[in-house]
Scaffold this active site. Structure first.
Site, mmCIF file in Angstrom:
data_model
loop_
_atom_site.group_PDB
_atom_site.id
_atom_site.type_symbol
_atom_site.label_atom_id
_atom_site.label_comp_id
_atom_site.label_asym_id
_atom_site.label_seq_id
_atom_site.Cartn_x
_atom_site.Cartn_y
_atom_site.Cartn_z
ATOM 1 N N LYS A 12 0.775 -1.168 -0.009
ATOM 2 C CA LYS A 12 -0.054 -0.055 -0.225
ATOM 3 C C LYS A 12 0.940 1.308 -0.083
ATOM 4 O O LYS A 12 2.077 1.383 0.378
ATOM 5 C CB LYS A 12 -0.810 0.198 1.209
ATOM 6 N N SER A 109 2.776 -6.343 6.790
ATOM 7 C CA SER A 109 1.402 -6.449 7.314
ATOM 8 C C SER A 109 0.762 -7.467 6.093
ATOM 9 O O SER A 109 -0.398 -8.002 6.352
ATOM 10 C CB SER A 109 0.854 -4.983 7.454
ATOM 11 N N ALA A 110 0.820 -6.923 4.806
ATOM 12 C CA ALA A 110 0.352 -7.589 3.700
ATOM 13 C C ALA A 110 0.570 -9.098 3.707
ATOM 14 O O ALA A 110 -0.174 -10.019 3.493
ATOM 15 C CB ALA A 110 1.088 -7.275 2.527
ATOM 16 N N ASP A 142 -2.103 -1.347 10.453
ATOM 17 C CA ASP A 142 -2.507 -1.358 9.120
ATOM 18 C C ASP A 142 -2.778 -2.568 8.491
ATOM 19 O O ASP A 142 -3.153 -2.744 7.286
ATOM 20 C CB ASP A 142 -1.444 -0.577 8.397
#
Ligand code: C5P
Length: 306
Positions: A12, A109-110, A142
Site C-alpha cells: 500500500k 502486514s500484507a 494497518d
C-alpha cells in the site's frame, strides 16, 4: 478440502497521513487515505501433517533479511488463528518477497493479511471480512486495510476503515532507497517527543476532506487533484533526519509528475504520473544504483489468488 493455497498480497501507499492526537496507549490517532498498489508478495500456505520440529508453524522467505521466527507477522497471524481455532493443524508458509522491508509499504502486514485470508479458505472457517479485520487489528494497525484493500479512509489507530470509490488506473512511480529502512515506532515516537502535533497546520485547512472529495469526485482530473493534496505528517520527522529521502522527493518533484510524497514512515517516496509513458520517463530520470524503482498502478483489492 484443499491442502494448499497461493495468494498475492499487495503493498500500500499512504496518499494522506495526518496525526490528529496522542493516545494514552502510546499510539496515535490518525486520518489516512490508503491505496493498494500492484507490487505484490506471493504467499504460499500449505497444510502439513508432518510435525515441524516442536513447532506447528514454519515460515520461509526468499529474502534472507526477513526473520522467519516468531517475530514474523505472518507467523504471528498463523499463531493467532491456531489459538482461536484448535482444528487448525500445522502449516508451512513460503513468502516470495518483492515488497521491500522498512519501506512504509506494509510488506509484513500484507503477508499477515494473506495468512489470515489463506487459513480462512484452507480450513473453510467461513469468516466474514469484518471478523478477519478483527483478527488483523490484533496484529497491527494497518493489517485490516491489507485484508480489505482498494482505496480507503482509515481512522483510529488506522484500523477503522471506510471504503472509498476505487481509484482505477492511478499510475505511480515507487522509489525505495536501498540502504535506508525506517522503523515505524521510531518515526511516531520522534513526532511525539518533538511535540509536532502542537504546530500542525493541516487541521484548519481541512485537507483530509478535500482529499476524500477529490477521490469521490473521480473522473479524469482526479489524479491531478490527488497529486496536489498528498500529505504525510511523518515527513516532518523523517526528512530532516534522512536528507537522502528529502533529496529523492525533490528530484521526483523536479520531474513532470502530479505530486510526490513519502509513504507511511518511509523510506519509500512515490510520485503520481499522468500516464504510464510519463511514469517510465520519471523512473528513468531518477534511477540510481542506490534506489529500487517500480512503475506500478493502483489496485482495487489487496489479496487475490496467485
Ligand atoms: O500497529 P503497529 O504494530 O503496526 O505499529 C507499529 C508502531 O507504530 C507502534 O509500535 C507505534 O509505535 C507506531 N504507531 C503509532 N500510532 C499508530 C500506528 C502505529 O504510534 N496509529
Amino acid at each position: 478440502m484443499i491442502s494448499h493455497i497461493s495468494l498475492k498480497a499487495a503493498a500500500k501507499v499512504n496518499l494522506y497521513l495526518e496525526i490528529t492526537g496522542n493516545r494514552p496507549d502510546g499510539y496515535h490517532d490518525l486520518v489516512m487515505v490508503l491505496q493498494s498498489i500492484d507490487l505484490c508478495d506471493r504467499v504460499d500456505i500449505r497444510k502439513t501433517i508432518r510435525k515441524i520440529g516442536t513447532d506447528k508453524i514454519q515460515v520461509t522467505c526468499t529474502n534472507p533479511e526477513v526473520p522467519c521466527d516468531r517475530t514474523n507477522l505472518a507467523y504471528k497471524a498463523a499463531a493467532l488463528m491456531q489459538s482461536a481455532y484448535p482444528e487448525i493443524g500445522g502449516l508451512e508458509i513460503a513468502i516470495d518477497k518483492q515488497i521491500p522491508m522498512g519501506a512504509g509499504l506494509a510488506g509484513g502486514s500484507a503477508n499477515a493479511a494473506a495468512v489470515l485470508v489463506g487459513i480462512d479458505r484452507l480450513w473453510e472457517l467461513g469468516l466474514t471480512q469484518s471478523q478477519l479485520c478483527d483478527f488483523a487489528a490484533q496484529l497491527g494497525s494497518d493489517i485490516p486495510f491489507c485484508v480489505t484493500g482498494g482505496t480507503a479512509l482509515a481512522t483510529g489507530r488506522g484500523e477503522i476503515l471506510s471504503p472509498l470509490p476505487d481509484l482505477t488506473d492511478l499510475v505511480l512511480v515507487i522509489c525505495k532507497p536501498r540502504q535506508i529502512a525506517i522503523a515505524t515506532a521510531w518515526a511516531y515516537q520522534t513526532f511525539r517527543s518533538q511535540n509536532l502535533l502542537a504546530t500542525s497546520k493541516v487541521k484548519e485547512q481541512n485537507l483530509s476532506s478535500q482529499m476524500v472529495t477529490a477521490i469521490a469526485s473521480g473522473g479524469e482530473s482526479a489524479p491531478n487533484k490527488i497529486g496536489r493534496l498528498l500529505y504525510n505528517d511523518l515527513e516532518r520527522v523523517v526528512l530532516p533526519e534522512y536528507p537522502a529521502i528529502a533529496d529523492l522527493k525533490n528530484k521526483l518533484l523536479d520531474q513532470e509528475c502530479l505530486g510526490a510524497m513519502m509513504s507511511g514512515s518511509g523510506s519509500t517516496v512515490f510520485a503520481i504520473a499522468a500516464d504510464l509513458d510519463r511514469a517510465h520517463q520519471i523512473a528513468e530520470a531518477v534511477k540510481t544504483d542506490a534506489l529500487d524503482v517500480w512503475v506500478t498502478k493502483s489496485l482495487s483489492s489487496s489479496i487475490f489468488e496467485a
